[in-house]
Design a protein around this motif. Structure first.
Motif, short mmCIF file in Angstrom:
data_model
loop_
_atom_site.label_atom_id
_atom_site.label_comp_id
_atom_site.label_asym_id
_atom_site.label_seq_id
_atom_site.Cartn_x
_atom_site.Cartn_y
_atom_site.Cartn_z
N GLU A 94 0.83 -1.20 0.00
CA GLU A 94 0.00 0.00 0.00
C GLU A 94 0.87 1.26 0.00
N ALA A 95 1.94 1.23 0.78
CA ALA A 95 2.84 2.38 0.83
C ALA A 95 3.55 2.55 -0.51
N LEU A 96 3.86 1.43 -1.14
CA LEU A 96 4.54 1.48 -2.44
C LEU A 96 3.67 2.14 -3.50
N ALA A 103 6.53 6.42 -11.11
CA ALA A 103 7.13 5.33 -11.89
C ALA A 103 6.37 5.12 -13.19
N LEU A 104 5.06 5.23 -13.14
CA LEU A 104 4.24 5.07 -14.34
C LEU A 104 4.55 6.17 -15.35
N ASP A 152 9.90 -3.96 -12.79
CA ASP A 152 11.35 -3.80 -12.80
C ASP A 152 11.75 -2.36 -12.47
N HIS A 153 10.99 -1.41 -13.00
CA HIS A 153 11.28 0.01 -12.74
C HIS A 153 11.05 0.34 -11.26
N LEU A 154 9.96 -0.18 -10.69
CA LEU A 154 9.70 0.05 -9.27
C LEU A 154 10.80 -0.57 -8.41
#
Length: 179
Positions: A94-96, A103-104, A152-154
């Motif tokens: 949830e925090a992520l 990131a999007l 992968d980006h996250l």
């Protein structure tokens, strides 16, 4: 009332011994036996019509003893400050989600479109395929690749770590200035 007086004559001594074996104070034991017979008197027909008055009297005695034990339990007062509810901690996933918009935005336009339409807005992948003039398998592949690139980006941008079961356990939030 004859039924009650007969029961008193027949069972009072036995009830008193039963109760005295469970209550140390003799006066309290006698009071409890009197309470049992008072309850019998308060019944609309006393003990008349009861097949086994002795069983009824002992049943009432057991219930009164249980009530007495419950009432006599020692209670410890608790200070609410010592036992306040713990602060709600946010689950790592949830925090992520706070990292998600940034990131999007850093993904390619094609990946961002696939994820926004299918995963965020809930457009079925069949409708997504028709909108872009793709076959359904091609649209599904595009969405899956976009999801993998976002993951992968996250992981790299937010330093996401996973526990032994593969679940997100923690991450380092990014400030707006970081890239």
């Amino acid at each position: 009332m004859k039924c009650i007086s007969d029961a008193w004559t027949s069972h009072a001594g036995e009830l008193l011994r039963f109760v005295s074996g469970r209550i140390a104070n003799a006066d309290e034991a006698r009071d409890l036996v009197q309470e049992i017979f008072l309850r019998a008197m308060l019944r609309s027909h006393g003990l008349c019509g009861i097949d086994n008055p002795r069983a009824w009297l002992f049943h009432v005695a057991r219930n009164l003893l249980i009530d007495r034990y419950r009432a006599a339990k020692e209670h410890i007062a608790l200070d609410e400050a010592d036992y306040s509810a713990p602060e709600q901690t946010q689950h790592p996933v949830e925090a992520l989600s706070a990292c998600l918009p940034r990131a999007l935005a850093e993904l390619s336009a094609e990946d961002r479109e696939a994820l926004t339409l299918c995963d965020i807005e809930g457009l079925p992948q069949q409708a997504y395929a028709e909108r872009l003039g793709l076959t359904l398998p091609a649209a599904k592949s595009r969405v899956q690749r976009a999801r993998r690139r976002l993951r992968d980006h996250l992981v790299s941008a937010c330093q996401v770590r996973f526990d032994d079961t593969g679940q997100v356990c923690c991450f380092v939030p990014r400030t707006h200035a970081e890239r």
